[in-house]
Design a protein around this motif. Structure first.
Motif, PDB file in Angstrom:
ATOM      1  N   ALA A   1       0.833  -1.211   0.000  1.00 28.15           N
ATOM      2  CA  ALA A   1       0.000   0.000   0.000  1.00 28.15           C
ATOM      3  C   ALA A   1       0.863   1.255   0.000  1.00 28.15           C
ATOM      4  O   ALA A   1       0.574   2.215  -0.731  1.00 28.15           O
ATOM      5  CB  ALA A   1      -0.932  -0.014   1.200  1.00 28.15           C
ATOM      6  N   ASN A   2       1.915   1.261   0.803  1.00 26.53           N
ATOM      7  CA  ASN A   2       2.789   2.433   0.878  1.00 26.53           C
ATOM      8  C   ASN A   2       3.495   2.694  -0.443  1.00 26.53           C
ATOM      9  O   ASN A   2       3.638   3.845  -0.857  1.00 26.53           O
ATOM     10  CB  ASN A   2       3.815   2.269   2.000  1.00 26.53           C
ATOM     11  N   LEU A   3       3.933   1.623  -1.106  1.00 26.16           N
ATOM     12  CA  LEU A   3       4.598   1.779  -2.395  1.00 26.16           C
ATOM     13  C   LEU A   3       3.640   2.360  -3.427  1.00 26.16           C
ATOM     14  O   LEU A   3       3.987   3.279  -4.169  1.00 26.16           O
ATOM     15  CB  LEU A   3       5.158   0.443  -2.876  1.00 26.16           C
ATOM     16  N   GLY A   4       2.406   1.853  -3.464  1.00 23.46           N
ATOM     17  CA  GLY A   4       1.414   2.386  -4.399  1.00 23.46           C
ATOM     18  C   GLY A   4       1.137   3.858  -4.155  1.00 23.46           C
ATOM     19  O   GLY A   4       1.090   4.663  -5.088  1.00 23.46           O
ATOM     20  N   ALA A   5       0.978   4.241  -2.885  1.00 22.80           N
ATOM     21  CA  ALA A   5       0.714   5.647  -2.546  1.00 22.80           C
ATOM     22  C   ALA A   5       1.914   6.525  -2.897  1.00 22.80           C
ATOM     23  O   ALA A   5       1.749   7.628  -3.434  1.00 22.80           O
ATOM     24  CB  ALA A   5       0.372   5.769  -1.067  1.00 22.80           C
ATOM     25  N   LYS A   6       3.107   6.044  -2.609  1.00 17.75           N
ATOM     26  CA  LYS A   6       4.314   6.821  -2.912  1.00 17.75           C
ATOM     27  C   LYS A   6       4.430   7.085  -4.412  1.00 17.75           C
ATOM     28  O   LYS A   6       4.717   8.204  -4.827  1.00 17.75           O
ATOM     29  CB  LYS A   6       5.544   6.097  -2.383  1.00 17.75           C
ATOM     30  N   LEU A   7       4.187   6.059  -5.209  1.00 20.43           N
ATOM     31  CA  LEU A   7       4.256   6.244  -6.657  1.00 20.43           C
ATOM     32  C   LEU A   7       3.224   7.264  -7.130  1.00 20.43           C
ATOM     33  O   LEU A   7       3.527   8.128  -7.958  1.00 20.43           O
ATOM     34  CB  LEU A   7       4.046   4.905  -7.372  1.00 20.43           C
TER      35      LEU A   7
ATOM     36  N   PRO B   1       0.230   8.409 -11.710  1.00 22.02           N
ATOM     37  CA  PRO B   1      -1.176   8.229 -11.331  1.00 22.02           C
ATOM     38  C   PRO B   1      -1.751   6.860 -11.680  1.00 22.02           C
ATOM     39  O   PRO B   1      -2.732   6.430 -11.089  1.00 22.02           O
ATOM     40  CB  PRO B   1      -1.903   9.328 -12.103  1.00 22.02           C
ATOM     41  N   PHE B   2      -1.162   6.162 -12.630  1.00 21.58           N
ATOM     42  CA  PHE B   2      -1.706   4.875 -13.058  1.00 21.58           C
ATOM     43  C   PHE B   2      -0.873   3.697 -12.556  1.00 21.58           C
ATOM     44  O   PHE B   2      -0.993   2.583 -13.066  1.00 21.58           O
ATOM     45  CB  PHE B   2      -1.831   4.837 -14.586  1.00 21.58           C
ATOM     46  N   ALA B   3      -0.052   3.937 -11.550  1.00 20.63           N
ATOM     47  CA  ALA B   3       0.798   2.882 -11.002  1.00 20.63           C
ATOM     48  C   ALA B   3      -0.055   1.760 -10.417  1.00 20.63           C
ATOM     49  O   ALA B   3      -1.087   2.005  -9.793  1.00 20.63           O
ATOM     50  CB  ALA B   3       1.710   3.447  -9.922  1.00 20.63           C
ATOM     51  N   VAL B   4       0.397   0.540 -10.657  1.00 18.73           N
ATOM     52  CA  VAL B   4      -0.275  -0.640 -10.108  1.00 18.73           C
ATOM     53  C   VAL B   4       0.782  -1.491  -9.412  1.00 18.73           C
ATOM     54  O   VAL B   4       1.794  -1.843 -10.019  1.00 18.73           O
ATOM     55  CB  VAL B   4      -0.957  -1.468 -11.219  1.00 18.73           C
ATOM     56  N   VAL B   5       0.537  -1.783  -8.144  1.00 22.52           N
ATOM     57  CA  VAL B   5       1.403  -2.690  -7.402  1.00 22.52           C
ATOM     58  C   VAL B   5       0.588  -3.963  -7.223  1.00 22.52           C
ATOM     59  O   VAL B   5      -0.412  -3.980  -6.517  1.00 22.52           O
ATOM     60  CB  VAL B   5       1.814  -2.095  -6.040  1.00 22.52           C
TER      61      VAL B   5
ATOM     62  N   ASP C   1       7.739 -11.884  -4.264  1.00 21.45           N
ATOM     63  CA  ASP C   1       7.727 -11.265  -5.582  1.00 21.45           C
ATOM     64  C   ASP C   1       6.539 -10.308  -5.633  1.00 21.45           C
ATOM     65  O   ASP C   1       5.400 -10.711  -5.395  1.00 21.45           O
ATOM     66  CB  ASP C   1       7.600 -12.334  -6.671  1.00 21.45           C
ATOM     67  N   MET C   2       6.818  -9.036  -5.905  1.00 21.28           N
ATOM     68  CA  MET C   2       5.756  -8.038  -6.003  1.00 21.28           C
ATOM     69  C   MET C   2       5.998  -7.255  -7.287  1.00 21.28           C
ATOM     70  O   MET C   2       6.957  -6.487  -7.387  1.00 21.28           O
ATOM     71  CB  MET C   2       5.768  -7.106  -4.785  1.00 21.28           C
ATOM     72  N   THR C   3       5.159  -7.470  -8.283  1.00 19.38           N
ATOM     73  CA  THR C   3       5.306  -6.815  -9.577  1.00 19.38           C
ATOM     74  C   THR C   3       4.749  -5.395  -9.503  1.00 19.38           C
ATOM     75  O   THR C   3       3.648  -5.173  -8.988  1.00 19.38           O
ATOM     76  CB  THR C   3       4.561  -7.609 -10.663  1.00 19.38           C
ATOM     77  N   VAL C   4       5.520  -4.454 -10.028  1.00 18.21           N
ATOM     78  CA  VAL C   4       5.120  -3.046 -10.032  1.00 18.21           C
ATOM     79  C   VAL C   4       5.103  -2.550 -11.464  1.00 18.21           C
ATOM     80  O   VAL C   4       6.086  -2.686 -12.190  1.00 18.21           O
ATOM     81  CB  VAL C   4       6.105  -2.186  -9.199  1.00 18.21           C
ATOM     82  N   ASP C   5       3.972  -1.979 -11.869  1.00 20.72           N
ATOM     83  CA  ASP C   5       3.859  -1.338 -13.184  1.00 20.72           C
ATOM     84  C   ASP C   5       3.616   0.142 -12.921  1.00 20.72           C
ATOM     85  O   ASP C   5       2.513   0.528 -12.533  1.00 20.72           O
ATOM     86  CB  ASP C   5       2.695  -1.932 -13.976  1.00 20.72           C
ATOM     87  N   PRO C   6       4.638   0.995 -13.086  1.00 20.66           N
ATOM     88  CA  PRO C   6       4.464   2.411 -12.758  1.00 20.66           C
ATOM     89  C   PRO C   6       3.494   3.139 -13.685  1.00 20.66           C
ATOM     90  O   PRO C   6       2.922   4.158 -13.300  1.00 20.66           O
ATOM     91  CB  PRO C   6       5.871   2.985 -12.868  1.00 20.66           C
TER      92      PRO C   6
END
Length: 108
Positions: free
Chosen positions: A17-23, A29-33, A50-55
């Motif tokens: 959650a913190n990573l998504g909010a930080k991005l 604005p369209f970041a998906v963790v 493993d946590m995939t991040v699409d910024p």
């Protein structure tokens, strides 16, 4: 979450959650963790997280426009309430601040 840490689901989900909010507060604005995947090797009692991040690409604010039903004030007034200007780096916290400001007017 660091290498060697004990797997703690609450800590992993909070980190997600913190990573998504930080991005979203730093121009994405369209970041998906994506949901974390944990694979445990029961023999060694070790695991991999493993946590995939699409910024989703960095964005800047554009001009505020209003569509739909006529509002009690126009887009220029809404832009005056906003604490961001067109061209500035997107920041979700500033969008949330504008929402609160609009509600505080009592008109919306």
């Amino acid at each position: 979450v660091k290498i060697g840490d004990v797997v703690d689901a609450d800590k992993v989900l909070a980190g997600q959650a913190n990573l998504g909010a930080k991005l979203k507060n730093e121009g994405y604005p369209f970041a998906v963790v994506r949901d974390p995947e944990v694979v445990i090797d029961h023999e060694t009692r070790l695991g991999d997280l493993d946590m995939t991040v699409d910024p989703g690409g960095k964005r800047n604010f554009g001009r505020i426009v209003q569509t739909g039903e006529k509002q009690p004030f126009d887009a220029r007034h809404t832009q005056r309430l906003a604490r961001f200007k067109p061209g500035e780096l997107y920041n979700q916290a500033e969008v949330d601040d504008l929402k609160r400001a609009l509600i505080a007017t009592g008109i919306v």
